[in-house]
Structures are given as structure tokens and as C-alpha cells.
Design a protein around this motif. Structure first.
Motif, PDB file in Angstrom:
ATOM      1  N   LYS A   1      -2.461  -0.817  -3.450  1.00  0.00           N
ATOM      2  CA  LYS A   1      -3.518   0.075  -2.979  1.00  0.00           C
ATOM      3  C   LYS A   1      -2.928   1.450  -2.698  1.00  0.00           C
ATOM      4  O   LYS A   1      -1.902   1.572  -2.034  1.00  0.00           O
ATOM      5  N   VAL A   2      -3.576   2.482  -3.207  1.00  0.00           N
ATOM      6  CA  VAL A   2      -3.109   3.852  -3.013  1.00  0.00           C
ATOM      7  C   VAL A   2      -4.158   4.637  -2.235  1.00  0.00           C
ATOM      8  O   VAL A   2      -5.327   4.682  -2.627  1.00  0.00           O
ATOM      9  N   THR A   3      -3.743   5.228  -1.127  1.00  0.00           N
ATOM     10  CA  THR A   3      -4.621   6.103  -0.354  1.00  0.00           C
ATOM     11  C   THR A   3      -4.147   7.535  -0.549  1.00  0.00           C
ATOM     12  O   THR A   3      -3.060   7.907  -0.101  1.00  0.00           O
TER      13      THR A   3
ATOM     14  N   ARG B   1       9.865   6.040   8.520  1.00  0.00           N
ATOM     15  CA  ARG B   1       8.963   5.209   7.725  1.00  0.00           C
ATOM     16  C   ARG B   1       9.774   4.174   6.950  1.00  0.00           C
ATOM     17  O   ARG B   1      10.828   4.484   6.396  1.00  0.00           O
TER      18      ARG B   1
ATOM     19  N   TRP C   1       1.369  15.210   9.532  1.00  0.00           N
ATOM     20  CA  TRP C   1       1.328  13.765   9.301  1.00  0.00           C
ATOM     21  C   TRP C   1       2.713  13.212   8.983  1.00  0.00           C
ATOM     22  O   TRP C   1       3.059  12.109   9.401  1.00  0.00           O
TER      23      TRP C   1
ATOM     24  N   ASN D   1      -4.643  11.297   0.262  1.00  0.00           N
ATOM     25  CA  ASN D   1      -5.236  12.266   1.182  1.00  0.00           C
ATOM     26  C   ASN D   1      -4.964  13.673   0.656  1.00  0.00           C
ATOM     27  O   ASN D   1      -3.804  14.055   0.489  1.00  0.00           O
TER      28      ASN D   1
ATOM     29  N   GLU E   1       0.833  -1.191   0.000  1.00  0.00           N
ATOM     30  CA  GLU E   1       0.000   0.000   0.000  1.00  0.00           C
ATOM     31  C   GLU E   1       0.873   1.248   0.000  1.00  0.00           C
ATOM     32  O   GLU E   1       2.016   1.223   0.450  1.00  0.00           O
TER      33      GLU E   1
ATOM     34  N   SER F   1       0.462   5.340   1.153  1.00  0.00           N
ATOM     35  CA  SER F   1      -0.339   6.402   1.756  1.00  0.00           C
ATOM     36  C   SER F   1       0.389   7.717   1.520  1.00  0.00           C
ATOM     37  O   SER F   1       1.530   7.887   1.949  1.00  0.00           O
TER      38      SER F   1
ATOM     39  N   ALA G   1      -0.073  12.184   1.174  1.00  0.00           N
ATOM     40  CA  ALA G   1      -0.881  13.370   1.442  1.00  0.00           C
ATOM     41  C   ALA G   1      -0.387  14.481   0.524  1.00  0.00           C
ATOM     42  O   ALA G   1       0.817  14.744   0.453  1.00  0.00           O
TER      43      ALA G   1
ATOM     44  N   GLN H   1       3.015   9.137   9.556  1.00  0.00           N
ATOM     45  CA  GLN H   1       1.732   8.529   9.208  1.00  0.00           C
ATOM     46  C   GLN H   1       1.546   8.314   7.708  1.00  0.00           C
ATOM     47  O   GLN H   1       0.564   7.691   7.299  1.00  0.00           O
ATOM     48  N   ILE H   2       2.435   8.818   6.886  1.00  0.00           N
ATOM     49  CA  ILE H   2       2.313   8.689   5.437  1.00  0.00           C
ATOM     50  C   ILE H   2       3.654   8.257   4.852  1.00  0.00           C
ATOM     51  O   ILE H   2       4.698   8.398   5.490  1.00  0.00           O
ATOM     52  N   ASP H   3       3.603   7.715   3.633  1.00  0.00           N
ATOM     53  CA  ASP H   3       4.852   7.354   2.955  1.00  0.00           C
ATOM     54  C   ASP H   3       5.560   8.598   2.434  1.00  0.00           C
ATOM     55  O   ASP H   3       6.781   8.685   2.478  1.00  0.00           O
TER      56      ASP H   3
END
Length: 303
Positions: free
Chosen positions: A124-126, A277, A138, A128, A95, A97, A99, A143-145
Motif C-alpha cells: 500500500k502506498v500513501t 524511522r 513531517w 501525500n 506500506e 508513506s 510526502a 511521520q513518513i518513510d
């Protein structure tokens, strides 16, 4: 049956596939006696006869065929699991993630995801879409890549690099008196009506500084938070605006003209990578697609 393991079933499957113990031994890289012992152990633990043995030949029983069906289903699952593990190792099955500030998150990133998906269909790509302050928060919290946000930043816990620094650009209705100009300056904004940003937008302060340094006072007839909203007003012929270069090109329309503005107001977009990360190959691949799309897009800006 507790003493059975996958090797016993592998030996049975190999015999069923090759038709002989010698063929199974060659397939598995083991000796014939070793394969025979595995088969004997399997039959003993299961309490059934899997083969009829006559004059050195073996013939599968009906039970053997039923067992093979179950084993084949298990092997398909194991192969799928192995494939999934390989995709995870390369990032394909994982995945991402990210922003992204609205200027890039509304059109720029969504439009390039189709290109990314061709090579990474299982990832999967989220996405934000947030204001730069939240993206910074974040990234600092791991909290994000990665994130794409406008500078400057006040927090720590992430590495930054410049993603792009193309300047903001003026957008003018096609039939506006300024539409034929090759460049606009602060004084030209008084020929509006002028569409500005609200005071909550960092670029508003940069614009105010540019106007003050030129001793020009411009009263905004309209204010908005996003470049895309200002651009839509310009398309409707309401007035003129200064917007970010990504929105300007992504929303390009025959009803408007893009005109360089001087002095330049920098639109500095930084890439934020959280320090703690874990590495994500898929995220790196997505960034490569973004960089290529960025270069193609910014090349369309008037100079």
C-alpha cells in the motif's frame, strides 16, 4: 482436548495424505511409533474413532474425512499467514508513506507507481502531495518513510541527500517571438507577458535575485503558486514562464517550447529520510524506480 497441539493434527493430516502410518512418519521426519501415539492421543481427546485398523492397515472413517476438510481449510489459512509474514519481511506486504512536493507529486510520482506495482503488488502506498515546508515538518516528526522537497531546510531529525539539481527552464508559446531562441536571459522576460510565481514560492525569491543581479526589472502580468498552472497558461498562449524541469517534461506539448534559462536558477530537490524511522525495503525499492525515472526524464531537457 487442551493437551492437543498442531503436531497431533499434522500427524493425522500426514496419514490421510499418504495413506499409511509409515508414509506419515517419513513425511514428518518422525518414527512410526511416535506417529501412532499422536493419532491415539488425538482420537482419545476428540472422543471419536478416526481410523479402522485391520491387519496392519488403517482405513479413515467418515469422521476422519470431515475432520480433514476442516484441517485443510486451516492449513490454507496458515499458509496464507506464512506467505503474508514473508512479504512483510521483504516489505511486499507492508506500506509506504511518502510526502512529495507538487512539482513531483502531481505527475512524476503517480506515473511511475504503475511500474513499481508490477514488482510490489501487495504494498500500500500513501502519496501525500504537500509544500516543502510541510514535508520537512513531517520528516522531522518521523511521520513518513521519506520525502522529496526543495531545499533549504531548518529542522533536524532526518538525513538528506540530493535527489536532483536540474535548473528551472523557460517555457514559451510555440508562435512567440522568443520561440526560436536557443537560450533566454533575464532581459528576454520583458517580452512576455511574464507569468511568475507568487511570493509564497521559494523559487520566486531565487528568480528575483537573478533579475536583480542582472539589473533587470520585469513586471509579472500573472502570478501563480504551481508550475503546472503557469505551464497551462503558456500552452494557452497567454505568456512565458520559468518552471521546474519535472513539470516541463511531464507536460510536454507541441504548443510550447522548452528553452534553457541563464543564469541558471537551481531546482534543488532533496531526499529526506527520517532518522528514527524503521527500515522499509519497499520504500527503498520505490526510490530505485524514482531514480531511474528521474534520469530518463531529465535526459529529455534541452541543453
Amino acid at each position: 482436548m487442551k493437551t492437543l497441539n498442531l503436531l497431533h493434527y499434522a500427524a493425522f493430516r500426514a496419514v490421510m495424505l499418504t495413506g499409511t502410518v509409515s508414509g506419515a512418519a517419513e513425511l514428518l521426519g518422525r518414527s512410526q511409533p511416535a506417529v501412532s501415539r499422536l493419532l491415539d492421543k488425538l482420537e482419545y481427546e476428540l472422543g471419536v474413532s478416526l481410523f479402522e485398523r485391520r491387519r496392519g492397515q488403517i482405513t479413515p472413517t467418515s469422521v476422519a474425512h470431515l475432520l480433514l476438510d476442516e484441517i485443510e481449510r486451516a492449513y490454507v489459512s496458515l499458509e496464507a499467514l506464512s506467505s503474508f509474514a514473508s512479504r512483510l519481511a521483504s516489505g511486499e506486504g507492508g506500506e509506504i508513506s511518502l510526502a512529495v512536493m507538487p512539482a513531483l507529486g502531481i505527475n512524476f510520482v503517480p506515473r511511475l507507481l504503475a511500474e513499481f506495482r508490477r514488482d510490489w503488488p501487495k504494498t500500500k502506498v500513501t502519496l501525500n502531495v504537500r509544500m516543502s515546508v510541510k514535508i520537512e515538518e513531517w520528516a522531522a516528526a518521523q511521520q513518513i518513510d521519506f520525502g522529496l522537497a526543495e531545499t533549504p531546510f531548518r529542522r533536524s531529525g532526518f538525513r538528506t541527500s540530493i535527489f536532483s539539481n536540474a535548473p528551472y527552464i523557460a517555457v514559451v508559446p510555440r508562435h512567440h517571438p522568443l520561440a526560436d531562441r536557443s537560450r533566454l536571459g533575464p532581459g528576454d522576460l520583458r517580452e512576455g507577458p511574464f507569468i511568475s510565481w507568487t511570493s509564497f514560492v521559494s523559487a520566486r525569491h531565487l528568480l528575483d535575485q537573478a533579475l536583480q543581479s542582472s539589473s533587470v526589472k520585469v513586471d509579472a502580468a500573472y502570478e501563480t503558486t504551481f508550475s503546472i498552472s503557469a505551464y497551462e497558461m503558456v500552452k494557452q498562449g497567454i505568456g512565458i514562464a520559468i518552471i521546474d524541469p519535472y513539470t516541463a517534461v511531464e507536460q510536454l506539448d507541441d504548443r510550447v517550447r522548452l528553452i534553457p534559462f541563464a543564469p541558471q536558477i537551481p531546482f534543488n530537490v532533496a531526499l529526506l529520510r527520517p532518522e528514527s524511522r524503521a527500515a522499509n525495503p519497499a520504500a527503498d525499492a520505490l526510490l530505485e524506480v524514482m531514480a531511474e525515472k528521474r534520469d530518463r526524464l531529465l535526459a529529455q531537457l534541452p541543453r
